[in-house]
Write a protein that holds these residues in place. Structure first.
Motif, short mmCIF file in Angstrom:
data_model
loop_
_atom_site.label_atom_id
_atom_site.label_comp_id
_atom_site.label_asym_id
_atom_site.label_seq_id
_atom_site.Cartn_x
_atom_site.Cartn_y
_atom_site.Cartn_z
N ALA A 84 0.83 -1.21 0.00
CA ALA A 84 0.00 0.00 0.00
C ALA A 84 0.87 1.26 0.00
N VAL A 85 1.90 1.26 0.82
CA VAL A 85 2.81 2.41 0.87
C VAL A 85 3.51 2.59 -0.47
N LYS A 86 3.98 1.50 -1.04
CA LYS A 86 4.73 1.54 -2.30
C LYS A 86 3.90 2.12 -3.44
N HIS A 87 2.62 1.77 -3.51
CA HIS A 87 1.79 2.17 -4.65
C HIS A 87 1.01 3.46 -4.38
N CYS A 88 1.16 4.03 -3.21
CA CYS A 88 0.47 5.27 -2.90
C CYS A 88 1.17 6.45 -3.56
N ASP A 89 0.45 7.25 -4.32
CA ASP A 89 1.06 8.39 -5.02
C ASP A 89 0.44 9.73 -4.61
N ALA A 90 -0.12 9.79 -3.41
CA ALA A 90 -0.71 11.03 -2.93
C ALA A 90 0.34 12.12 -2.76
N GLU A 91 -0.08 13.34 -2.91
CA GLU A 91 0.81 14.49 -2.76
C GLU A 91 1.37 14.57 -1.34
N LEU A 92 0.55 14.27 -0.36
CA LEU A 92 0.94 14.30 1.05
C LEU A 92 0.57 12.97 1.69
N ASN B 293 0.41 21.90 10.94
CA ASN B 293 1.65 22.34 10.30
C ASN B 293 1.81 21.78 8.89
N LEU B 294 1.00 20.80 8.52
CA LEU B 294 1.17 20.12 7.24
C LEU B 294 0.31 20.68 6.12
N PHE B 295 -0.54 21.65 6.45
CA PHE B 295 -1.49 22.15 5.45
C PHE B 295 -1.34 23.65 5.24
N ALA B 296 -0.09 24.08 5.14
CA ALA B 296 0.16 25.50 4.89
C ALA B 296 -0.17 25.88 3.45
N GLY B 297 0.05 24.97 2.50
CA GLY B 297 -0.21 25.25 1.10
C GLY B 297 -1.52 24.64 0.62
N ASP B 298 -1.70 24.65 -0.71
CA ASP B 298 -2.91 24.12 -1.33
C ASP B 298 -2.70 22.64 -1.66
#
Length: 240
Positions: free
Chosen positions: A155-163, A177-182
């Motif tokens: 699951a970790v290997k194939h995950c391509d999420a931005e965050l 602290n993890l959602f400063a940007g868009d």
């Protein structure tokens, strides 16, 4: 307004199947002339009026269509450590209501419940129905997919999420602290009853992810994803 999902909408008529017809007639007690919304599962809503209703069929006329307004601006993928009993059903229901995009059950080293492939697929059919019902009840524009069960490292290997965020009782970054940007796509990793092993957390970090905390209290496996989804939706402006 009541919402139902249909596979496709062609022209100005919509024909509902027997199960949906019985739901409208018996459960909702709707009648000819009543309005409801149907959704194609791709973000379009169709305002319809009931033209004809019988025990086995319902015919609707489309009055208008519009882009759905209920979908979050961020796509959150939940990777949930397989819990014991029927906890996963509650997790699906609540997370669909909160706006999750898709959910993948994952087997971790501390997972006590370890269904085989056949058992997992049978459960997946029921999970899909729970997701559909929750999506209709909450007015979603899509029915979140309940993906096939996966082992954690795959699951970790194939995950391509931005965050990528792994929630870990051992500590981590405050979520705000993890959602400063868009941020447009987020993967959330939640452990089963026993939590994650350190090497599993390390695997997420090596893939570019970050460890985060949901506060100083240790949450149950069925509580953590609900808390995480709620916080993410608030931080991204999707609870306004």
């Amino acid at each position: 307004m009541q919402k139902l999902f249909v596979e496709n909408v062609a022209g100005d008529k919509v024909y509902l199947d027997g199960e949906q017809s019985r739901h409208i007639a018996k459960s909702l007690r709707m009648k000819k002339g009543d309005m409801l919304t149907v959704c194609d599962g791709k973000g379009l809503d169709y305002g319809c009026v009931i033209d004809e209703i019988t025990r086995d069929s319902v015919t609707l006329t489309v009055c208008y269509k519009q882009a759905g307004k209920s979908e979050p601006t961020v796509a959150v993928s939940l990777y949930q450590g397989v819990p014991k009993g029927d906890k996963f059903e509650d997790i699906i229901q609540k997370c669909v209501e909160l706006g999750v995009h898709d959910i993948t059950p994952v087997l971790t080293k501390r997972s006590v419940s370890r269904p085989d492939e056949k058992q997992a697929e049978k459960k997946r059919e029921r999970y899909g129905k729970i997701a559909l019902e929750a999506a209709q009840q909450s007015g979603r524009g899509i029915v979140p997919e309940i993906c096939e069960m996966s082992d954690f490292l795959s699951a970790v290997k194939h995950c391509d999420a931005e965050l990528k965020i792994v929630f870990y009782e051992g500590g981590g970054e405050p979520l705000k602290n993890l959602f400063a940007g868009d941020v447009k796509s987020v993967a959330v990793f939640i452990g089963p009853e026993g939590g994650f092993e350190k090497e599993e957390v390390a695997a997420v970090l090596r893939s570019g992810g970050v460890a985060a905390t949901l506060g100083k209290r240790i949450l149950r496996t069925q509580t953590a994803p609900v808390a995480a989804l709620s916080a993410i939706m608030l931080l991204t402006g999707n609870l306004e």
